[in-house]
Design a protein around this motif. Structure first.
Motif, PDB file in Angstrom:
ATOM      1  N   LEU A 258       0.829  -1.205   0.000  1.00 40.47           N
ATOM      2  CA  LEU A 258       0.000   0.000   0.000  1.00 40.47           C
ATOM      3  C   LEU A 258       0.866   1.260   0.000  1.00 40.47           C
ATOM      4  CD1 LEU A 258      -2.734  -1.092   2.577  1.00 40.47           C
ATOM      5  CD2 LEU A 258      -3.138  -0.545   0.169  1.00 40.47           C
ATOM      6  N   ASP A 259       1.927   1.247   0.804  1.00 39.24           N
ATOM      7  CA  ASP A 259       2.823   2.406   0.872  1.00 39.24           C
ATOM      8  C   ASP A 259       3.529   2.644  -0.456  1.00 39.24           C
ATOM      9  OD1 ASP A 259       2.201   3.043   3.481  1.00 39.24           O
ATOM     10  OD2 ASP A 259       3.874   1.915   4.341  1.00 39.24           O
ATOM     11  N   LEU A 260       3.998   1.587  -1.103  1.00 33.11           N
ATOM     12  CA  LEU A 260       4.704   1.735  -2.366  1.00 33.11           C
ATOM     13  C   LEU A 260       3.756   2.179  -3.478  1.00 33.11           C
ATOM     14  CD1 LEU A 260       7.243  -1.245  -2.314  1.00 33.11           C
ATOM     15  CD2 LEU A 260       7.470   1.075  -1.410  1.00 33.11           C
ATOM     16  N   PHE A 261       2.514   1.713  -3.411  1.00 34.92           N
ATOM     17  CA  PHE A 261       1.512   2.186  -4.366  1.00 34.92           C
ATOM     18  C   PHE A 261       1.295   3.686  -4.186  1.00 34.92           C
ATOM     19  CE2 PHE A 261      -2.823   3.434  -5.369  1.00 34.92           C
ATOM     20  CZ  PHE A 261      -2.980   2.959  -6.655  1.00 34.92           C
ATOM     21  N   TYR A 262       1.198   4.120  -2.930  1.00 30.48           N
ATOM     22  CA  TYR A 262       1.012   5.546  -2.642  1.00 30.48           C
ATOM     23  C   TYR A 262       2.195   6.363  -3.160  1.00 30.48           C
ATOM     24  CZ  TYR A 262       1.032   9.980  -0.217  1.00 30.48           C
ATOM     25  OH  TYR A 262       1.107  11.327   0.055  1.00 30.48           O
ATOM     26  N   ILE A 263       3.412   5.896  -2.891  1.00 33.80           N
ATOM     27  CA  ILE A 263       4.614   6.632  -3.285  1.00 33.80           C
ATOM     28  C   ILE A 263       4.654   6.871  -4.793  1.00 33.80           C
ATOM     29  CG2 ILE A 263       7.137   6.421  -3.483  1.00 33.80           C
ATOM     30  CD1 ILE A 263       7.070   5.072  -0.700  1.00 33.80           C
ATOM     31  N   GLU A 264       4.225   5.878  -5.562  1.00 33.58           N
ATOM     32  CA  GLU A 264       4.242   6.016  -7.017  1.00 33.58           C
ATOM     33  C   GLU A 264       3.081   6.844  -7.561  1.00 33.58           C
ATOM     34  OE1 GLU A 264       6.557   2.692  -9.397  1.00 33.58           O
ATOM     35  OE2 GLU A 264       4.630   1.964  -8.689  1.00 33.58           O
ATOM     36  N   ASN A 265       1.956   6.833  -6.850  1.00 32.28           N
ATOM     37  CA  ASN A 265       0.742   7.454  -7.372  1.00 32.28           C
ATOM     38  C   ASN A 265       0.275   8.673  -6.597  1.00 32.28           C
ATOM     39  OD1 ASN A 265      -0.262   5.327  -9.525  1.00 32.28           O
ATOM     40  ND2 ASN A 265       0.399   4.154  -7.737  1.00 32.28           N
ATOM     41  N   ARG A 266       1.055   9.139  -5.647  1.00 33.52           N
ATOM     42  CA  ARG A 266       0.605  10.225  -4.787  1.00 33.52           C
ATOM     43  C   ARG A 266       0.374  11.522  -5.573  1.00 33.52           C
ATOM     44  NH1 ARG A 266       5.688  12.283  -1.158  1.00 33.52           N
ATOM     45  NH2 ARG A 266       7.168  12.628  -2.849  1.00 33.52           N
ATOM     46  N   ASN A 267      -0.657  12.226  -5.180  1.00 32.01           N
ATOM     47  CA  ASN A 267      -0.994  13.531  -5.737  1.00 32.01           C
ATOM     48  C   ASN A 267      -1.882  14.232  -4.720  1.00 32.01           C
ATOM     49  OD1 ASN A 267      -3.931  12.933  -6.436  1.00 32.01           O
ATOM     50  ND2 ASN A 267      -2.890  11.386  -7.697  1.00 32.01           N
ATOM     51  N   LEU A 268      -2.159  15.495  -4.933  1.00 30.96           N
ATOM     52  CA  LEU A 268      -2.893  16.277  -3.941  1.00 30.96           C
ATOM     53  C   LEU A 268      -4.305  15.742  -3.721  1.00 30.96           C
ATOM     54  CD1 LEU A 268      -2.070  18.704  -2.231  1.00 30.96           C
ATOM     55  CD2 LEU A 268      -3.319  20.171  -3.818  1.00 30.96           C
ATOM     56  N   LEU A 269      -4.970  15.310  -4.794  1.00 32.26           N
ATOM     57  CA  LEU A 269      -6.320  14.787  -4.676  1.00 32.26           C
ATOM     58  C   LEU A 269      -6.340  13.502  -3.853  1.00 32.26           C
ATOM     59  CD1 LEU A 269      -9.307  14.955  -5.382  1.00 32.26           C
ATOM     60  CD2 LEU A 269      -8.814  13.734  -7.523  1.00 32.26           C
ATOM     61  N   LEU A 270      -5.350  12.630  -4.087  1.00 34.19           N
ATOM     62  CA  LEU A 270      -5.265  11.390  -3.315  1.00 34.19           C
ATOM     63  C   LEU A 270      -5.017  11.698  -1.844  1.00 34.19           C
ATOM     64  CD1 LEU A 270      -5.171   8.316  -3.127  1.00 34.19           C
ATOM     65  CD2 LEU A 270      -2.737   8.408  -3.770  1.00 34.19           C
ATOM     66  N   ASP A 271      -4.151  12.680  -1.559  1.00 31.98           N
ATOM     67  CA  ASP A 271      -3.873  13.072  -0.172  1.00 31.98           C
ATOM     68  C   ASP A 271      -5.149  13.555   0.528  1.00 31.98           C
ATOM     69  OD1 ASP A 271      -1.235  12.439  -0.436  1.00 31.98           O
ATOM     70  OD2 ASP A 271      -0.507  14.497  -0.571  1.00 31.98           O
ATOM     71  N   ILE A 272      -5.922  14.376  -0.166  1.00 29.03           N
ATOM     72  CA  ILE A 272      -7.165  14.896   0.417  1.00 29.03           C
ATOM     73  C   ILE A 272      -8.157  13.758   0.671  1.00 29.03           C
ATOM     74  CG2 ILE A 272      -9.187  16.349  -0.042  1.00 29.03           C
ATOM     75  CD1 ILE A 272      -7.280  18.250  -1.567  1.00 29.03           C
ATOM     76  N   LYS A 273      -8.253  12.812  -0.264  1.00 28.57           N
ATOM     77  CA  LYS A 273      -9.150  11.668  -0.100  1.00 28.57           C
ATOM     78  C   LYS A 273      -8.757  10.834   1.110  1.00 28.57           C
ATOM     79  CE  LYS A 273     -10.632  10.998  -4.911  1.00 28.57           C
ATOM     80  NZ  LYS A 273     -10.563  10.099  -6.106  1.00 28.57           N
TER      81      LYS A 273
END
Length: 225
Positions: A194-209
């Motif tokens: 899950l963490d590695l998926f986040y690191i590759e796909n992180r963006n502001l919208l994902l952070d807010i979600k």
């Protein structure tokens, strides 16, 4: 105990499993602004709650400290002190060795649902995640972000493979995909993925979600212990 600011040496393995970090400059600037505004807002608006929790902790254990400071591993293996409200007895670290065989999760983590080291007040603030609120100070200092991988303990990192160490490529967070995807019910391997998926796909919208989902999870007190 290690001094804050020192670093754990590690190298990321160059292989097909190597994570490509989303480190766009625009995103990182907006993320930092969100961190500063969010941390300041939380510290000011929740100052009354900090006071109440501090009083309750002192009433239960007058001799123990209100806050618990622990060395964690941050971005690029750098050590820092992470802050929490104390939810355990003062000699909790000394008692850990005798409880390791009762670990209820997998990999380089320790989780125990009925941990005997947790105080009465501690059980409540852990269930509601109130014990994590002092980490807003870590966010202000830039050691943590509102969203990112959970900052591991040095003893956990000592058990990491090169693949696992890729979790340390970004600033750790107060919350993340692990926390909103099952939290204590998610094992170590799943947490890393899950963490590695986040690191590759992180963006502001994902952070807010993730932040919004975290608030929902905290309100429902889901899978926390």
């Amino acid at each position: 105990m290690a001094k804050s600011g020192s670093a754990v040496s590690f190298q990321i393995e160059h292989s097909r499993q190597r994570v490509i970090v989303n480190d766009s400059k625009g995103y990182l600037i907006l993320k930092r602004l969100m961190d500063i505004c969010g941390a300041l807002f939380g510290l000011v608006c929740l100052s009354w709650l900090f006071l109440i929790v501090a009083i309750l902790i002192k009433l239960e254990d007058p001799k123990g400290p209100v806050f618990f400071r622990q060395v964690r591993i941050g971005k690029d293996g750098k050590e820092f002190y992470m802050y929490k409200f104390r939810s355990m007895v003062t000699n909790a670290e000394e008692l850990l060795e005798s409880l390791l065989h009762l670990n209820e999760t997998t990999g380089a983590m320790f989780k125990m649902k009925d941990d005997p080291r947790v105080t009465k007040v501690g059980r409540f603030i852990r269930k509601t995640s109130i014990d994590e609120l002092p980490q807003l100070w870590n966010v202000l200092k830039g050691e943590m972000s509102l969203v990112g991988p959970r900052p591991p303990l040095p003893r956990e990192v000592a058990q990491y493979t090169e693949y696992h160490k890729q979790r340390l490529l970004v600033t750790p967070g107060c919350t993340g995909l692990w926390q909103v995807s099952g939290r204590s019910n998610v094992g170590f391997r799943e947490m890393v993925e899950l963490d590695l998926f986040y690191i590759e796909n992180r963006n502001l919208l994902l952070d807010i979600k993730i932040i919004l989902k975290t608030l929902k999870t905290v309100i429902n007190s889901e899978n926390a212990y």
